[in-house]
Design a protein around this motif. Sequence first.
Motif, PDB file in Angstrom:
ATOM      1  N   LEU A 233       0.850  -1.306  -0.032  1.00  0.00           N
ATOM      2  CA  LEU A 233      -0.009   0.031  -0.169  1.00  0.00           C
ATOM      3  C   LEU A 233       0.851   1.110  -0.194  1.00  0.00           C
ATOM      4  O   LEU A 233       0.594   2.163  -0.780  1.00  0.00           O
ATOM      5  N   ARG A 234       1.968   1.081   0.407  1.00  0.00           N
ATOM      6  CA  ARG A 234       2.660   2.391   0.899  1.00  0.00           C
ATOM      7  C   ARG A 234       3.603   2.740  -0.373  1.00  0.00           C
ATOM      8  O   ARG A 234       3.800   3.997  -0.675  1.00  0.00           O
ATOM      9  N   HIS A 235       3.946   1.673  -1.197  1.00  0.00           N
ATOM     10  CA  HIS A 235       5.023   1.820  -2.185  1.00  0.00           C
ATOM     11  C   HIS A 235       4.261   1.476  -3.345  1.00  0.00           C
ATOM     12  O   HIS A 235       4.328   1.969  -4.503  1.00  0.00           O
ATOM     13  N   ASP A 236       4.185   0.117  -3.481  1.00  0.00           N
ATOM     14  CA  ASP A 236       3.740  -0.522  -5.024  1.00  0.00           C
ATOM     15  C   ASP A 236       2.699  -0.105  -5.669  1.00  0.00           C
ATOM     16  O   ASP A 236       2.347  -0.046  -6.725  1.00  0.00           O
ATOM     17  N   LEU A 237       1.506   0.072  -4.901  1.00  0.00           N
ATOM     18  CA  LEU A 237       0.369   0.445  -5.351  1.00  0.00           C
ATOM     19  C   LEU A 237       0.295   1.846  -6.255  1.00  0.00           C
ATOM     20  O   LEU A 237      -0.330   2.098  -7.298  1.00  0.00           O
ATOM     21  N   LYS A 238       1.276   2.491  -5.747  1.00  0.00           N
ATOM     22  CA  LYS A 238       1.479   3.883  -6.621  1.00  0.00           C
ATOM     23  C   LYS A 238       1.813   3.570  -8.055  1.00  0.00           C
ATOM     24  O   LYS A 238       1.653   4.382  -9.161  1.00  0.00           O
ATOM     25  N   ARG A 239       2.590   2.406  -8.396  1.00  0.00           N
ATOM     26  CA  ARG A 239       3.028   2.237  -9.633  1.00  0.00           C
ATOM     27  C   ARG A 239       1.951   1.651 -10.620  1.00  0.00           C
ATOM     28  O   ARG A 239       1.806   1.876 -11.723  1.00  0.00           O
ATOM     29  N   VAL A 240       0.911   0.963  -9.871  1.00  0.00           N
ATOM     30  CA  VAL A 240      -0.311   0.444 -10.496  1.00  0.00           C
ATOM     31  C   VAL A 240      -0.891   1.843 -10.963  1.00  0.00           C
ATOM     32  O   VAL A 240      -1.572   1.944 -12.098  1.00  0.00           O
ATOM     33  N   PHE A 241      -1.043   2.678 -10.146  1.00  0.00           N
ATOM     34  CA  PHE A 241      -1.740   4.181 -10.515  1.00  0.00           C
ATOM     35  C   PHE A 241      -1.235   4.720 -11.759  1.00  0.00           C
ATOM     36  O   PHE A 241      -1.716   5.556 -12.458  1.00  0.00           O
ATOM     37  N   GLY A 242       0.126   4.535 -11.873  1.00  0.00           N
ATOM     38  CA  GLY A 242       0.710   5.072 -13.206  1.00  0.00           C
ATOM     39  C   GLY A 242       0.659   4.208 -14.449  1.00  0.00           C
ATOM     40  O   GLY A 242       1.378   4.285 -15.173  1.00  0.00           O
ATOM     41  N   GLY A 243      -0.103   3.081 -14.063  1.00  0.00           N
ATOM     42  CA  GLY A 243       0.043   2.104 -15.199  1.00  0.00           C
ATOM     43  C   GLY A 243       1.148   1.286 -15.386  1.00  0.00           C
ATOM     44  O   GLY A 243       1.410   0.450 -16.399  1.00  0.00           O
ATOM     45  N   ASP A 244       1.949   1.190 -14.340  1.00  0.00           N
ATOM     46  CA  ASP A 244       2.916   0.332 -14.458  1.00  0.00           C
ATOM     47  C   ASP A 244       2.845  -1.087 -13.592  1.00  0.00           C
ATOM     48  O   ASP A 244       2.658  -1.257 -12.401  1.00  0.00           O
ATOM     49  N   TYR A 245       2.846  -2.140 -14.519  1.00  0.00           N
ATOM     50  CA  TYR A 245       2.411  -3.449 -13.661  1.00  0.00           C
ATOM     51  C   TYR A 245       3.909  -4.418 -13.593  1.00  0.00           C
ATOM     52  O   TYR A 245       3.508  -5.686 -13.403  1.00  0.00           O
ATOM     53  N   LEU A 246       4.796  -3.746 -13.325  1.00  0.00           N
ATOM     54  CA  LEU A 246       6.175  -4.366 -12.892  1.00  0.00           C
ATOM     55  C   LEU A 246       6.584  -5.382 -13.904  1.00  0.00           C
ATOM     56  O   LEU A 246       6.664  -6.469 -13.670  1.00  0.00           O
ATOM     57  N   PRO A 247       7.058  -4.998 -15.266  1.00  0.00           N
ATOM     58  CA  PRO A 247       7.297  -5.869 -16.130  1.00  0.00           C
ATOM     59  C   PRO A 247       8.857  -6.413 -15.874  1.00  0.00           C
ATOM     60  O   PRO A 247       9.644  -6.310 -16.933  1.00  0.00           O
ATOM     61  N   LEU A 248       9.023  -6.714 -14.531  1.00  0.00           N
ATOM     62  CA  LEU A 248      10.589  -7.303 -14.144  1.00  0.00           C
ATOM     63  C   LEU A 248      10.737  -8.632 -14.356  1.00  0.00           C
ATOM     64  O   LEU A 248      11.707  -9.305 -14.267  1.00  0.00           O
ATOM     65  N   PHE A 249       9.524  -9.312 -14.502  1.00  0.00           N
ATOM     66  CA  PHE A 249       9.284 -10.630 -14.217  1.00  0.00           C
ATOM     67  C   PHE A 249       8.196 -11.210 -14.939  1.00  0.00           C
ATOM     68  O   PHE A 249       7.098 -10.721 -14.906  1.00  0.00           O
ATOM     69  N   GLY A 250       8.411 -12.458 -15.675  1.00  0.00           N
ATOM     70  CA  GLY A 250       7.183 -13.082 -16.349  1.00  0.00           C
ATOM     71  C   GLY A 250       6.207 -13.453 -15.466  1.00  0.00           C
ATOM     72  O   GLY A 250       6.303 -14.285 -14.394  1.00  0.00           O
ATOM     73  N   LEU A 251       4.973 -13.265 -15.901  1.00  0.00           N
ATOM     74  CA  LEU A 251       3.613 -13.590 -15.239  1.00  0.00           C
ATOM     75  C   LEU A 251       3.639 -15.523 -15.185  1.00  0.00           C
ATOM     76  O   LEU A 251       3.179 -15.671 -14.122  1.00  0.00           O
ATOM     77  N   ASP A 252       4.338 -15.897 -16.144  1.00  0.00           N
ATOM     78  CA  ASP A 252       4.255 -17.446 -16.082  1.00  0.00           C
ATOM     79  C   ASP A 252       5.244 -18.053 -14.927  1.00  0.00           C
ATOM     80  O   ASP A 252       5.038 -18.850 -14.160  1.00  0.00           O
TER      81      ASP A 252
END
Length: 316
Positions: A233-252
């Motif tokens: 809540l404090r950090h990562d959700l802000k990235r979603v607000f910016g349209g960033d779904y953390l493309p550092l690691f594959g969903l699979d």
Amino acid sequence: MELSDEDDRKASELLQPGARITVAGAGRMGLPISRNLAAAGFDVVVTDIRHEVADAVTAAGARWEPTAGAAAARADVLITVLPGIPEVRALMSGPASLLEALPGGATWLDLTSSSPLVMRAIQEDARSRGVAVLEAPMGGGPDAAATGTLQLFAGGDAATFRRLLPLLEVIADRVRLVGGSGLGYTAKLMVNLLWFGQAVATAEAVLLGQAAGLDAEASRVLLADSAAGSEFLRHDLKRVFGGDYLPLFGLDRCVEELEAVTELFRDRGVPSELSEVVTRVHGQALERFGPVDGELMAVALLEERAGSLLRPVTEA
């Protein structure tokens, strides 16, 4: 400070700069790790099935060896930095196992997030060959790998951990021996489970607030400052607000690790109702989007189903 004989003995047991380190895997994590180890004075040899990375390896200050067996044959330490469980199993077990090439007295350090159930027999095979084993799955992404600020969850015997500490501290600024073999893998799976679970629960909660008329950022601040507060809540959700779904690691790969967690629950006879829901939602995201890069694509799935993106009104 004058060292005692015991201090001298312990210091001599530590891995020294100049030791030959073979790194198997020159991807987005393995390459910066190799660069840092070479800069710290280790003799680093890198191998990868993708021969097109050879120039990047030499530019990082390491030596390139296209054949994994040849790379491992004179290693003091073999480090595996691979995408996931299937790759480690393929490289370290079976008739083509890299353990066949490692000299007795070498150490195998696995930085891959993996399953303690899958790795148990492979680690036992390594020890039967006179190869010491330490698992230390990583927390953090490529930026942390580049700056040497990863977090490592080490599992293995204390003597091996201590001997490798000079190397581990080049890779990470948070290094912890959590227990014996298998417990490093387990600890990392626990962290992943809670983080992915928080992503799903947080997205659902904030989508509900948004549907009821609460601004998404106002909901984030309110929840972060409550008994339900979390780093997500404090950090990562802000990235979603910016349209960033953390493309550092594959969903699979996310699903692979969550499935390893649910298998571990079953093996230990521990209830896992919530964990199975988290795994199922991520599996559904994989079915919807395919094996794309994005650790938070399950949140994108929930947004799609809700018909609403998680975005503060001020950023709309």
